[in-house]
Each structure stands twice: as C-alpha cells, then as structure tokens.
Motif scaffolding. Sequence first.
Motif, PDB file in Angstrom:
ATOM      1  N   ILE A 138     -28.831 -32.947  37.088  1.00 32.10           N
ATOM      2  CA  ILE A 138     -29.174 -33.508  35.616  1.00 32.10           C
ATOM      3  C   ILE A 138     -27.713 -33.965  35.012  1.00 32.10           C
ATOM      4  N   GLU A 139     -27.083 -32.967  35.028  1.00 23.75           N
ATOM      5  CA  GLU A 139     -25.962 -33.148  34.095  1.00 23.75           C
ATOM      6  C   GLU A 139     -24.461 -33.840  34.705  1.00 23.75           C
ATOM      7  N   LEU A 140     -24.482 -33.627  35.952  1.00 23.93           N
ATOM      8  CA  LEU A 140     -23.517 -34.595  36.664  1.00 23.93           C
ATOM      9  C   LEU A 140     -24.107 -35.824  36.827  1.00 23.93           C
ATOM     10  N   ALA A 141     -25.267 -36.288  36.876  1.00 29.65           N
ATOM     11  CA  ALA A 141     -25.799 -37.761  37.041  1.00 29.65           C
ATOM     12  C   ALA A 141     -25.505 -38.514  35.647  1.00 29.65           C
ATOM     13  N   ALA A 142     -25.608 -37.290  34.644  1.00 25.11           N
ATOM     14  CA  ALA A 142     -25.502 -38.159  33.032  1.00 25.11           C
ATOM     15  C   ALA A 142     -23.951 -38.264  32.997  1.00 25.11           C
ATOM     16  N   ILE A 143     -23.046 -37.433  33.620  1.00 25.83           N
ATOM     17  CA  ILE A 143     -21.598 -37.604  33.325  1.00 25.83           C
ATOM     18  C   ILE A 143     -21.237 -38.862  34.083  1.00 25.83           C
ATOM     19  N   GLU A 144     -21.239 -38.954  35.172  1.00 25.65           N
ATOM     20  CA  GLU A 144     -20.754 -39.784  36.036  1.00 25.65           C
ATOM     21  C   GLU A 144     -20.727 -41.265  35.649  1.00 25.65           C
ATOM     22  N   PRO A 145     -21.600 -41.949  34.762  1.00 26.54           N
ATOM     23  CA  PRO A 145     -21.273 -43.124  34.401  1.00 26.54           C
ATOM     24  C   PRO A 145     -20.553 -43.244  33.114  1.00 26.54           C
ATOM     25  N   LEU A 146     -20.208 -42.118  32.582  1.00 26.25           N
ATOM     26  CA  LEU A 146     -19.250 -41.956  31.483  1.00 26.25           C
ATOM     27  C   LEU A 146     -17.919 -42.055  31.763  1.00 26.25           C
ATOM     28  N   LEU A 147     -17.627 -41.920  33.081  1.00 26.76           N
ATOM     29  CA  LEU A 147     -16.261 -41.895  33.474  1.00 26.76           C
ATOM     30  C   LEU A 147     -15.645 -43.280  33.593  1.00 26.76           C
ATOM     31  N   ASP A 148     -14.429 -43.480  33.366  1.00 25.47           N
ATOM     32  CA  ASP A 148     -13.808 -44.714  33.575  1.00 25.47           C
ATOM     33  C   ASP A 148     -13.876 -45.357  34.738  1.00 25.47           C
ATOM     34  N   ALA A 149     -14.361 -46.436  35.125  1.00 22.20           N
ATOM     35  CA  ALA A 149     -14.668 -47.284  36.292  1.00 22.20           C
ATOM     36  C   ALA A 149     -13.397 -47.516  37.196  1.00 22.20           C
ATOM     37  N   GLN A 150     -12.474 -47.513  36.698  1.00 19.69           N
ATOM     38  CA  GLN A 150     -11.129 -47.697  37.557  1.00 19.69           C
ATOM     39  C   GLN A 150     -10.146 -46.361  37.644  1.00 19.69           C
ATOM     40  N   GLY A 151     -10.320 -45.470  36.547  1.00 15.23           N
ATOM     41  CA  GLY A 151      -9.499 -44.233  36.781  1.00 15.23           C
ATOM     42  C   GLY A 151      -8.057 -44.428  36.361  1.00 15.23           C
ATOM     43  N   PRO A 152      -7.336 -43.587  37.113  1.00 13.19           N
ATOM     44  CA  PRO A 152      -7.641 -42.618  38.179  1.00 13.19           C
ATOM     45  C   PRO A 152      -8.363 -41.449  37.556  1.00 13.19           C
ATOM     46  N   TYR A 153      -8.256 -41.346  36.343  1.00 12.85           N
ATOM     47  CA  TYR A 153      -8.448 -39.848  35.532  1.00 12.85           C
ATOM     48  C   TYR A 153      -9.974 -40.177  34.755  1.00 12.85           C
ATOM     49  N   ALA A 154     -10.414 -39.217  34.286  1.00 14.68           N
ATOM     50  CA  ALA A 154     -11.898 -39.355  33.722  1.00 14.68           C
ATOM     51  C   ALA A 154     -11.932 -40.419  32.531  1.00 14.68           C
ATOM     52  N   THR A 155     -10.936 -40.825  31.946  1.00 15.23           N
ATOM     53  CA  THR A 155     -11.050 -41.905  30.627  1.00 15.23           C
ATOM     54  C   THR A 155      -9.876 -42.904  30.706  1.00 15.23           C
ATOM     55  N   GLY A 156      -9.398 -42.808  32.111  1.00 15.58           N
ATOM     56  CA  GLY A 156      -8.301 -43.924  32.235  1.00 15.58           C
ATOM     57  C   GLY A 156      -6.949 -43.478  32.784  1.00 15.58           C
ATOM     58  N   SER A 157      -5.877 -43.918  32.484  1.00 12.18           N
ATOM     59  CA  SER A 157      -4.666 -43.723  33.164  1.00 12.18           C
ATOM     60  C   SER A 157      -4.016 -42.318  32.767  1.00 12.18           C
ATOM     61  N   ALA A 158      -4.451 -41.759  31.909  1.00 10.16           N
ATOM     62  CA  ALA A 158      -3.959 -40.247  31.267  1.00 10.16           C
ATOM     63  C   ALA A 158      -4.591 -39.181  31.569  1.00 10.16           C
ATOM     64  N   VAL A 159      -4.299 -38.064  31.782  1.00  6.18           N
ATOM     65  CA  VAL A 159      -5.209 -36.819  32.198  1.00  6.18           C
ATOM     66  C   VAL A 159      -5.482 -36.456  30.536  1.00  6.18           C
ATOM     67  N   SER A 160      -6.688 -35.984  30.574  1.00  7.25           N
ATOM     68  CA  SER A 160      -7.204 -35.508  29.209  1.00  7.25           C
ATOM     69  C   SER A 160      -8.065 -34.403  29.232  1.00  7.25           C
ATOM     70  N   LEU A 161      -8.611 -33.782  28.002  1.00  7.98           N
ATOM     71  CA  LEU A 161      -9.378 -32.556  28.013  1.00  7.98           C
ATOM     72  C   LEU A 161     -10.715 -32.826  28.975  1.00  7.98           C
ATOM     73  N   ALA A 162     -10.969 -34.002  29.090  1.00  6.40           N
ATOM     74  CA  ALA A 162     -12.314 -34.350  29.877  1.00  6.40           C
ATOM     75  C   ALA A 162     -11.936 -33.740  31.382  1.00  6.40           C
ATOM     76  N   ASP A 163     -10.860 -34.197  32.004  1.00  7.81           N
ATOM     77  CA  ASP A 163     -10.265 -33.737  33.233  1.00  7.81           C
ATOM     78  C   ASP A 163     -10.382 -32.218  33.512  1.00  7.81           C
ATOM     79  N   LEU A 164      -9.834 -31.647  32.424  1.00  9.45           N
ATOM     80  CA  LEU A 164      -9.553 -30.320  32.371  1.00  9.45           C
ATOM     81  C   LEU A 164     -11.164 -29.435  32.608  1.00  9.45           C
ATOM     82  N   CYS A 165     -11.907 -30.027  31.950  1.00  8.15           N
ATOM     83  CA  CYS A 165     -13.069 -29.440  32.146  1.00  8.15           C
ATOM     84  C   CYS A 165     -14.110 -29.971  33.422  1.00  8.15           C
ATOM     85  N   LEU A 166     -14.094 -31.134  33.915  1.00  9.86           N
ATOM     86  CA  LEU A 166     -14.536 -31.752  35.162  1.00  9.86           C
ATOM     87  C   LEU A 166     -13.957 -30.966  36.146  1.00  9.86           C
ATOM     88  N   VAL A 167     -12.845 -30.601  36.584  1.00  2.56           N
ATOM     89  CA  VAL A 167     -12.158 -30.149  37.859  1.00  2.56           C
ATOM     90  C   VAL A 167     -12.856 -28.985  38.094  1.00  2.56           C
TER      91      VAL A 167
END
Length: 218
Positions: A138-167
């Motif tokens: 349930i939760e990963l399916a909800a998170i997947e479309p929130l991620l940046d479509a191009q990346g490489p990181y969760a919200t774009g070109s820079a590592v963020s708190l989001a990546d620290l939680c996802l990995v």
Amino acid sequence: MPMKLYGYWRSTAAHRVRIALHLKGIPFESIPVDLVHGAQHQGELAALNPQHLVPTLVDGTTVISQSLAIVEYLEERFAQPPLLPANPAARARVRQIALAVATDLHPLNNLRVLRYLKTTFSADPAMQQAWRHHWLAIELAAIEPLLDAQGPYATGSAVSLADLCLVPQLFGARRFDFPLANFPRLLRVEAACARLPAFAQARPEVQADAPAEAARGG
C-alpha cells in the motif's frame, strides 16, 4: 568530542541517521544497542531516552531521539550538503515523502509491533509476513508516483531527506522478501544512492554490530 549515536545495525531509523552523519562528514561514535535481546530497556539508552528507542543522538549535553528530528538538528547545525531544498514547496515535497516512510510505513513493520502481533494476537510467521507485505504494498505504491520522474534521486538532482528514508526502507522490504520489481522509480533512487560513499558506509551489513553472515549476504 564526537557525537554518540545509539543504534542497531538493522534499524532503518538508525540507518537514516548514519547516512546523514556520513553525508555531512560529521565524526561520531556508534554505540550498538541489541534490540532483539532487550538492551534498549536498560543501561545508558534507557536513562537517556524514555521511549527506549534507537536512534538516540548525544551531542555534548544535547540528547535527541526520533530519526527525523535528529536529521533536522544536523541540518541546522551543519548546512552542507543540504538535505532540504531552499524552496518552500520543494522542502514540503521532500518532507512529504520522508514522512510517508517514517510515520506511515516504518512503524507498522518495526520490531515491537511485530512482537505484539506474535505475543498478543498469536500471529504465526505466515500471518506476520502477510501483515508486512500488506502495508509495504500500500505505502510503496503511494510513494512511487511522488518520486521525480527523471531523478536520479527522490526529488531530482540532489540527495535529500527523502532518499535517507527510502533507501533503508527498501533494505527492510528485501529483508521481508517483498517484491520490488513494480517500483522502478524507487529502484532507480536506490541504485543512484548506492553509488555514494556515505550510503555505502551506512549500510546495515557493514556496521560493527552486524553478524558475520549479514556481511556475507546471509
């Protein structure tokens, strides 16, 4: 005097904080707490943290628990590299993803919840696995479309708190044999982060308290 981080090698919450400390180049002493055998309920950690949880960070006379509070404390003390973007909307998006993991998903799969299912509701291993997989799906399916479509990181070109939680959460998903093939954005983020030394240094299997079989992939 370096900071002290009370943690456990397989704790996803402690994993987040280790990544932040390594990314920011902050020296710290890692103090293992054996959660499986109840070490969190006695000794130093119990005196420092009334919740008896890891991670707990000690910085001089400052004691902080809760992984996101710790990371934001580090962010305010050590600005580089930033883990939250300057733009308010972008900061909110990072926090949205981080909180979806840390407050909606992770608590449902942590040790004390699974123990409660086993001891109070007599959930056998198959039932516990079904519980884990249900919430991960349930939760990963909800998170997947929130991620940046191009990346490489969760919200774009820079590592963020989001990546620290996802990995760390994906480490946990694999531990529970949860299939991840249907989450290409999550896997792309994980692969990009794996190439960074800070993420490699924070991996559970390379921590001092990890059992030898973990380092061998067992």
